[in-house]
Structure formats: structure tokens, C-alpha cells
Design a protein around this motif. Structure first.
Motif, PDB file in Angstrom:
ATOM      1  N   THR A 189      -9.193   6.438  22.013  1.00 13.63           N
ATOM      2  CA  THR A 189      -8.513   7.538  21.332  1.00 13.63           C
ATOM      3  C   THR A 189      -9.281   7.977  20.094  1.00 13.63           C
ATOM      4  OG1 THR A 189      -6.316   8.283  20.582  1.00 13.63           O
ATOM      5  CG2 THR A 189      -7.050   6.111  19.826  1.00 13.63           C
ATOM      6  N   SER A 190      -9.034   9.191  19.657  1.00 12.37           N
ATOM      7  CA  SER A 190      -9.753   9.756  18.519  1.00 12.37           C
ATOM      8  C   SER A 190      -9.379   9.035  17.219  1.00 12.37           C
ATOM      9  CB  SER A 190      -9.420  11.241  18.384  1.00 12.37           C
ATOM     10  OG  SER A 190      -9.933  11.754  17.174  1.00 12.37           O
ATOM     11  N   PRO A 191     -10.370   8.717  16.375  1.00  9.72           N
ATOM     12  CA  PRO A 191     -10.073   8.130  15.063  1.00  9.72           C
ATOM     13  C   PRO A 191      -9.922   9.191  13.969  1.00  9.72           C
ATOM     14  CG  PRO A 191     -12.417   8.027  15.435  1.00  9.72           C
ATOM     15  CD  PRO A 191     -11.825   8.719  16.644  1.00  9.72           C
ATOM     16  N   ARG A 192      -9.631  10.426  14.354  1.00  7.25           N
ATOM     17  CA  ARG A 192      -9.606  11.510  13.368  1.00  7.25           C
ATOM     18  C   ARG A 192      -8.562  11.295  12.286  1.00  7.25           C
ATOM     19  NH1 ARG A 192      -7.278  16.283  17.397  1.00  7.25           N
ATOM     20  NH2 ARG A 192      -5.416  15.161  18.071  1.00  7.25           N
ATOM     21  N   ARG A 193      -7.414  10.715  12.657  1.00 14.23           N
ATOM     22  CA  ARG A 193      -6.390  10.457  11.634  1.00 14.23           C
ATOM     23  C   ARG A 193      -6.897   9.422  10.649  1.00 14.23           C
ATOM     24  NH1 ARG A 193      -0.744   8.521  13.798  1.00 14.23           N
ATOM     25  NH2 ARG A 193      -0.588  10.715  14.403  1.00 14.23           N
ATOM     26  N   GLN A 194      -7.534   8.378  11.165  1.00 12.34           N
ATOM     27  CA  GLN A 194      -8.080   7.339  10.295  1.00 12.34           C
ATOM     28  C   GLN A 194      -9.162   7.911   9.379  1.00 12.34           C
ATOM     29  OE1 GLN A 194      -7.437   7.062  13.488  1.00 12.34           O
ATOM     30  NE2 GLN A 194      -6.264   5.192  13.842  1.00 12.34           N
ATOM     31  N   GLU A 195      -9.989   8.806   9.912  1.00 16.97           N
ATOM     32  CA  GLU A 195     -11.038   9.421   9.101  1.00 16.97           C
ATOM     33  C   GLU A 195     -10.452  10.351   8.049  1.00 16.97           C
ATOM     34  OE1 GLU A 195     -13.378  11.248  12.129  1.00 16.97           O
ATOM     35  OE2 GLU A 195     -14.634   9.469  12.431  1.00 16.97           O
ATOM     36  N   ARG A 196      -9.388  11.037   8.403  1.00 23.20           N
ATOM     37  CA  ARG A 196      -8.777  12.001   7.483  1.00 23.20           C
ATOM     38  C   ARG A 196      -8.002  11.298   6.365  1.00 23.20           C
ATOM     39  NH1 ARG A 196      -5.789  14.479  10.926  1.00 23.20           N
ATOM     40  NH2 ARG A 196      -3.817  13.456  10.428  1.00 23.20           N
ATOM     41  N   GLU A 197      -7.230  10.289   6.731  1.00 22.40           N
ATOM     42  CA  GLU A 197      -6.345   9.640   5.769  1.00 22.40           C
ATOM     43  C   GLU A 197      -6.956   8.389   5.136  1.00 22.40           C
ATOM     44  OE1 GLU A 197      -3.767  11.169   4.954  1.00 22.40           O
ATOM     45  OE2 GLU A 197      -3.477  12.557   6.624  1.00 22.40           O
ATOM     46  N   GLY A 198      -7.869   7.749   5.870  1.00 25.49           N
ATOM     47  CA  GLY A 198      -8.410   6.475   5.402  1.00 25.49           C
ATOM     48  C   GLY A 198      -7.576   5.329   5.925  1.00 25.49           C
ATOM     49  N   TYR A 199      -8.229   4.247   6.290  1.00 28.55           N
ATOM     50  CA  TYR A 199      -7.511   3.106   6.855  1.00 28.55           C
ATOM     51  C   TYR A 199      -6.538   2.483   5.857  1.00 28.55           C
ATOM     52  CZ  TYR A 199     -10.297   2.988  11.141  1.00 28.55           C
ATOM     53  OH  TYR A 199     -10.854   3.286  12.350  1.00 28.55           O
ATOM     54  N   GLY A 200      -6.920   2.450   4.575  1.00 27.53           N
ATOM     55  CA  GLY A 200      -6.037   1.847   3.576  1.00 27.53           C
ATOM     56  C   GLY A 200      -4.730   2.599   3.443  1.00 27.53           C
ATOM     57  N   ARG A 201      -4.817   3.916   3.328  1.00 24.49           N
ATOM     58  CA  ARG A 201      -3.596   4.723   3.196  1.00 24.49           C
ATOM     59  C   ARG A 201      -2.760   4.663   4.466  1.00 24.49           C
ATOM     60  NH1 ARG A 201      -2.381  10.591   3.516  1.00 24.49           N
ATOM     61  NH2 ARG A 201      -0.570  10.951   2.189  1.00 24.49           N
ATOM     62  N   LEU A 202      -3.429   4.671   5.599  1.00 24.48           N
ATOM     63  CA  LEU A 202      -2.707   4.612   6.857  1.00 24.48           C
ATOM     64  C   LEU A 202      -1.994   3.278   7.023  1.00 24.48           C
ATOM     65  CD1 LEU A 202      -2.287   6.467   9.298  1.00 24.48           C
ATOM     66  CD2 LEU A 202      -4.222   5.339  10.402  1.00 24.48           C
ATOM     67  N   PHE A 203      -2.664   2.196   6.632  1.00 19.50           N
ATOM     68  CA  PHE A 203      -2.050   0.879   6.701  1.00 19.50           C
ATOM     69  C   PHE A 203      -0.810   0.820   5.807  1.00 19.50           C
ATOM     70  CE2 PHE A 203      -1.547  -3.378   4.896  1.00 19.50           C
ATOM     71  CZ  PHE A 203      -1.395  -4.143   6.053  1.00 19.50           C
ATOM     72  N   CYS A 204      -0.910   1.362   4.598  1.00 21.42           N
ATOM     73  CA  CYS A 204       0.240   1.361   3.686  1.00 21.42           C
ATOM     74  C   CYS A 204       1.395   2.185   4.244  1.00 21.42           C
ATOM     75  CB  CYS A 204      -0.181   1.897   2.316  1.00 21.42           C
ATOM     76  SG  CYS A 204      -1.281   0.795   1.399  1.00 21.42           S
ATOM     77  N   ALA A 205       1.066   3.306   4.901  1.00 21.04           N
ATOM     78  CA  ALA A 205       2.110   4.147   5.487  1.00 21.04           C
ATOM     79  C   ALA A 205       2.845   3.399   6.596  1.00 21.04           C
ATOM     80  CB  ALA A 205       1.503   5.436   6.023  1.00 21.04           C
ATOM     81  N   TYR A 206       2.089   2.695   7.437  1.00 21.31           N
ATOM     82  CA  TYR A 206       2.727   1.926   8.503  1.00 21.31           C
ATOM     83  C   TYR A 206       3.561   0.786   7.929  1.00 21.31           C
ATOM     84  CZ  TYR A 206       0.809   4.061  12.699  1.00 21.31           C
ATOM     85  OH  TYR A 206       0.541   4.922  13.728  1.00 21.31           O
ATOM     86  N   LEU A 207       3.020   0.102   6.926  1.00 21.44           N
ATOM     87  CA  LEU A 207       3.765  -1.004   6.321  1.00 21.44           C
ATOM     88  C   LEU A 207       5.075  -0.506   5.732  1.00 21.44           C
ATOM     89  CD1 LEU A 207       3.865  -3.979   5.499  1.00 21.44           C
ATOM     90  CD2 LEU A 207       2.616  -3.358   3.414  1.00 21.44           C
ATOM     91  N   ALA A 208       5.022   0.619   5.015  1.00 19.55           N
ATOM     92  CA  ALA A 208       6.247   1.196   4.456  1.00 19.55           C
ATOM     93  C   ALA A 208       7.196   1.611   5.567  1.00 19.55           C
ATOM     94  CB  ALA A 208       5.905   2.393   3.569  1.00 19.55           C
ATOM     95  N   GLY A 209       6.641   2.139   6.658  1.00 29.87           N
ATOM     96  CA  GLY A 209       7.474   2.534   7.789  1.00 29.87           C
ATOM     97  C   GLY A 209       8.174   1.355   8.431  1.00 29.87           C
ATOM     98  N   TYR A 210       7.455   0.242   8.596  1.00 34.10           N
ATOM     99  CA  TYR A 210       8.066  -0.953   9.179  1.00 34.10           C
ATOM    100  C   TYR A 210       9.207  -1.459   8.301  1.00 34.10           C
ATOM    101  CZ  TYR A 210       4.073  -1.356  12.398  1.00 34.10           C
ATOM    102  OH  TYR A 210       3.132  -1.134  13.365  1.00 34.10           O
ATOM    103  N   VAL A 211       8.965  -1.469   6.986  1.00 31.59           N
ATOM    104  CA  VAL A 211      10.009  -1.934   6.054  1.00 31.59           C
ATOM    105  C   VAL A 211      11.220  -1.012   6.117  1.00 31.59           C
ATOM    106  CG1 VAL A 211      10.589  -2.299   3.635  1.00 31.59           C
ATOM    107  CG2 VAL A 211       8.385  -3.090   4.520  1.00 31.59           C
ATOM    108  N   ALA A 212      10.966   0.306   6.095  1.00 37.26           N
ATOM    109  CA  ALA A 212      12.068   1.260   6.147  1.00 37.26           C
ATOM    110  C   ALA A 212      12.829   1.147   7.461  1.00 37.26           C
ATOM    111  CB  ALA A 212      11.540   2.679   5.960  1.00 37.26           C
ATOM    112  N   TYR A 213      12.097   0.931   8.546  1.00 39.33           N
ATOM    113  CA  TYR A 213      12.740   0.809   9.853  1.00 39.33           C
ATOM    114  C   TYR A 213      13.692  -0.387   9.887  1.00 39.33           C
ATOM    115  CZ  TYR A 213      13.352   0.402  14.896  1.00 39.33           C
ATOM    116  OH  TYR A 213      13.898   0.318  16.143  1.00 39.33           O
TER     117      TYR A 213
END
Length: 233
Positions: free
Chosen positions: A197-221
């Protein structure tokens, strides 16, 4: 023999969609395969209609998120199995067959697999392996099953029984589906069934920011009444 339907949601993906559809045309399975594209814009819809592998194009002009788009595609599907991938993703020739073989076990209701990047850079390959494979291998045995929306399948009757994807979720709708699905049977993680799959989201947002977004999402979920995601995705 069980039939299969592949649902591909696509919004403003007229440049990447043909490669996804080409990979579905190359499947080596011997069962009947139905391909449904859910188009979020007119130009992408034209590309889908022009591709010979597509059996049906479903209009999703409202563009209310991936969960609703996948549900619209699933509602139009006729297969015993529903497979989902995305319009920026390429699946291997044995993808449908690899998913399907797990359903020979009656209590299997879903299957997921790892993601690999459509890029050769080392950092993409390493981080995808860590975050989109090893993380799944570690969390799955603990009961935190999370099929990725671009590499997952479900039994149609189980999908219908749980009401499909939760359309109120802007984020983690695939994880939510997986967890609800696991209450009805076994959800398999097959590390030998990757997609690229395309890594365009990772390139656009950065792995660090994306990881934090997922972590916050898991906690919120995990907190009742709090919706993960918001406008991020």
C-alpha cells in the motif's frame, strides 16, 4: 463452493485505482469473484467503469467516510465472503485464495494480514514491518484483533449480523469491526498474506505524528462515549 466479493472504496483515486484493479484481475483463485468499486467522485467512477474486472460501481457522492463507503459496497455484494482493500493498494495474485482457505474452518468469521509499503526506502520497510505486522502479531493473541481495512475479509452473514462498519466512527472503524466480529467467532491473522500500500499518509504526516494519532485513537476508543478520530483522517 463459496463465492467472494471484493469491495474497493475510492475517492479521488483515478490515478491509483487502475493498479489496484489490475492486481484483482490477476487473481489465481478458481472461485467466482465479484469486484465492486465504490466511487466518491465522477472521475474515479469513470475509471472504475472502464476497467474490465469491475462488475459494479456504486456511487458514494456523499463521501461520508470509509465505513459508510465499505458498507455501501457490501450491500451491493452477492458473495459468501466479503474482502476489502483500498484504491492505493496492490494485492498479490494469491490474495483471495489465501483469505478464502481459512474459511474451511467453520468458526472463522474474519481474516486479516500485514501491510507492506509501495516504496523501497529502508525506513518505510522497517516501520511498516514494526507497525503493520509485528504490532498485529503481538496484539492479536491478547484479544485486540484489528484487521486493516485494506487487507481484510469477513463472512457475509457475520458482517450482516453485526451491522457492518460503524458509520459514526471517522477513525478505527476497521478495528471496531474486528473486535465486534471476534465476539461471533475466530478472526485469523495470516502473516503470509500481505498487501502493498502507498506510504503517502506516512510521508505527509510523519510516522511520529501518525503513531500519536493512533495511540490517542485507541485510548479514546476504550473510553465509553468518546469518539476516536475527529477530523484527522
Amino acid at each position: 463452493m463459496e463465492t467472494a466479493s471484493v469491495v474497493v472504496p475510492a475517492r479521488e483515486e483515478w490515478t491509483t485505482l487502475p493498479r489496484t484493479l489490475d492486481s484483482l484481475a490477476d487473481q489465481d483463485c478458481r472461485l467466482a469473484l465479484e469486484v465492486i468499486a465504490v466511487a466518491g467522485d465522477e472521475r474515479t467512477g469513470r475509471v472504475a467503469r472502464d476497467h474490465p474486472v469491475v462488475d459494479r460501481v456504486v456511487d458514494d457522492g456523499q463521501c461520508n467516510g470509509p465505513g459508510k463507503a465499505r458498507n455501501r459496497g457490501a450491500a451491493a455484494a452477492t458473495g459468501d465472503l466479503l474482502l476489502f482493500t483500498d484504491a492505493d493498494t496492490v494485492v498479490p495474485p494469491d490474495w483471495v485464495r489465501s483469505h478464502r482457505r481459512h474459511y474451511a474452518t467453520p468458526d472463522v468469521v474474519g481474516v486479516g494480514g500485514p501491510l507492506r509499503p509501495l516504496a523501497d526506502e529502508v525506513h518505510h520497510r522497517v516501520l511498516f514491518k514494526l507497525l503493520s505486522d509485528w504490532w498485529y502479531r503481538a496484539s492479536w493473541p491478547l484479544g485486540f484483533v484489528q484487521q486493516s481495512g485494506n487487507n481484510c475479509s469477513v463472512r457475509s452473514r457475520a458482517f450482516d449480523a453485526i451491522g457492518g462498519f460503524d458509520e459514526s466512527l471517522a477513525f478505527l472503524e476497521d478495528t471496531d469491526l474486528s473486535l465486534r466480529l471476534s465476539e461471533r467467532g475466530h478472526v485469523v491473522y495470516d502473516e503470509r498474506c500481505p498487501v502493498w500500500t502507498s506510504p503517502r499518509r506516512q510521508e505527509r504526516e510523519g510516522y511520529g505524528r501518525l503513531f500519536c494519532a493512533y495511540l490517542a485513537g485507541y485510548v479514546a476508543y476504550a473510553v465509553p462515549g468518546v469518539e476516536p478520530g475527529g477530523d484527522y483522517f
